[in-house]
Design a protein around this motif. Structure first.
Motif, PDB file in Angstrom:
ATOM      1  N   UNK A   1       0.842  -1.216  -0.023  1.00 19.97           N
ATOM      2  CA  UNK A   1      -0.027   0.137   0.035  1.00 19.97           C
ATOM      3  C   UNK A   1       1.076   1.156   0.143  1.00 19.97           C
ATOM      4  N   UNK A   2       0.893   1.929  -0.983  1.00 19.61           N
ATOM      5  CA  UNK A   2       1.464   3.237  -1.185  1.00 19.61           C
ATOM      6  C   UNK A   2       0.564   4.345  -0.582  1.00 19.61           C
ATOM      7  N   UNK A   3       1.215   5.514  -0.289  1.00 17.40           N
ATOM      8  CA  UNK A   3       0.424   6.543   0.547  1.00 17.40           C
ATOM      9  C   UNK A   3      -0.685   6.937  -0.540  1.00 17.40           C
ATOM     10  N   UNK A   4      -2.007   7.093  -0.098  1.00 20.80           N
ATOM     11  CA  UNK A   4      -3.147   7.656  -0.799  1.00 20.80           C
ATOM     12  C   UNK A   4      -3.590   6.532  -1.851  1.00 20.80           C
ATOM     13  N   UNK A   5      -2.901   5.414  -1.714  1.00 16.68           N
ATOM     14  CA  UNK A   5      -3.473   4.247  -2.800  1.00 16.68           C
ATOM     15  C   UNK A   5      -4.295   3.251  -1.783  1.00 16.68           C
ATOM     16  N   UNK A   6      -5.029   2.373  -2.482  1.00 18.33           N
ATOM     17  CA  UNK A   6      -5.630   1.171  -1.687  1.00 18.33           C
ATOM     18  C   UNK A   6      -4.450   0.262  -1.625  1.00 18.33           C
TER      19      UNK A   6
ATOM     20  N   UNK B   1      15.637  -5.625  -9.063  1.00 23.01           N
ATOM     21  CA  UNK B   1      15.336  -4.529 -10.399  1.00 23.01           C
ATOM     22  C   UNK B   1      14.089  -3.657  -9.770  1.00 23.01           C
ATOM     23  N   UNK B   2      14.414  -3.139  -8.301  1.00 22.39           N
ATOM     24  CA  UNK B   2      13.257  -2.261  -7.753  1.00 22.39           C
ATOM     25  C   UNK B   2      13.141  -1.030  -8.484  1.00 22.39           C
ATOM     26  N   UNK B   3      11.987  -0.237  -8.362  1.00 25.43           N
ATOM     27  CA  UNK B   3      11.656   0.764  -9.168  1.00 25.43           C
ATOM     28  C   UNK B   3      11.310   1.802  -8.022  1.00 25.43           C
ATOM     29  N   UNK B   4      11.105   3.058  -8.213  1.00 20.67           N
ATOM     30  CA  UNK B   4      10.655   4.032  -7.024  1.00 20.67           C
ATOM     31  C   UNK B   4       8.954   3.743  -7.000  1.00 20.67           C
ATOM     32  N   UNK B   5       8.193   3.146  -7.986  1.00 22.97           N
ATOM     33  CA  UNK B   5       6.961   3.035  -7.839  1.00 22.97           C
ATOM     34  C   UNK B   5       6.701   1.534  -6.814  1.00 22.97           C
ATOM     35  N   UNK B   6       7.681   1.092  -6.670  1.00 20.77           N
ATOM     36  CA  UNK B   6       7.515  -0.186  -5.633  1.00 20.77           C
ATOM     37  C   UNK B   6       7.647   0.302  -4.100  1.00 20.77           C
ATOM     38  N   UNK B   7       7.874   1.824  -4.321  1.00 15.29           N
ATOM     39  CA  UNK B   7       7.763   2.084  -2.757  1.00 15.29           C
ATOM     40  C   UNK B   7       6.411   2.184  -2.136  1.00 15.29           C
ATOM     41  N   UNK B   8       6.100   1.506  -0.945  1.00 12.03           N
ATOM     42  CA  UNK B   8       5.147   1.240  -0.214  1.00 12.03           C
ATOM     43  C   UNK B   8       5.275   0.418   1.009  1.00 12.03           C
ATOM     44  N   UNK B   9       4.311   0.428   1.719  1.00  8.91           N
ATOM     45  CA  UNK B   9       4.267  -0.361   3.098  1.00  8.91           C
ATOM     46  C   UNK B   9       3.939  -1.842   2.416  1.00  8.91           C
ATOM     47  N   UNK B  10       4.810  -2.979   2.727  1.00 10.03           N
ATOM     48  CA  UNK B  10       4.250  -4.324   2.317  1.00 10.03           C
ATOM     49  C   UNK B  10       3.882  -4.987   3.624  1.00 10.03           C
ATOM     50  N   UNK B  11       2.664  -5.895   3.099  1.00 11.63           N
ATOM     51  CA  UNK B  11       2.045  -6.545   4.334  1.00 11.63           C
ATOM     52  C   UNK B  11       1.861  -7.954   4.027  1.00 11.63           C
TER      53      UNK B  11
END
Length: 124
Positions: A39-44, A85-95
């Motif tokens: 879950x990224x900030x502001x996203x589901x 191969x991590x990308x900036x769009x992979x930034x999130x809290x992982x559950x």
């Protein structure tokens, strides 16, 4: 009840790798399909990957296919998420999540137990 505890998050540069772990306790680990969501900030919260009870079947979101690998060690009651191969769009809290369903669900409503999450930040 199943208790789940994630670890392994952190800050990494784009193109780098991280391995997340999720330790389970409380009930028989092999009774549960395990999954990772993020879950990224502001996203589901969105599905990332799932793995069957024995570990032979896996399922991935299209956005991570070929870069992320889910695995489990039933002797250690632990599920892993290897992220390459991590990308900036992979930034999130992982559950980490668990369900006693037989199939590999991709929606949050189909999972019964959740961990507290671990933060992953990918810098560009």
């Amino acid at each position: 009840q199943v208790q789940l505890a994630e670890s392994g998050g952190g800050l990494v540069q784009a193109g780098g790798s991280l391995r997340l772990s999720c330790a389970a306790s409380g009930r028989t680990f092999t009774n549960y399909v395990m999954a990772w969501f993020r879950q990224a900030p502001g996203n589901e919260r969105e599905f990332v990957a799932a793995i069957s009870r024995g570990g032979s079947n896996t399922r991935y979101a299209d956005s991570v296919k070929g870069r992320f690998t889910i695995s489990r060690d039933n002797a250690k009651n632990t599920v892993y998420l290897e992220m390459n191969s991590l990308k900036p769009e992979d930034t999130a809290d992982y559950y980490c999540a668990a369900t006693n369903r037989i199939v590999l669900p991709t929606t949050t409503q189909q999972y019964d137990y959740w961990g507290q999450g671990t933060q992953v930040t990918v810098s560009s």
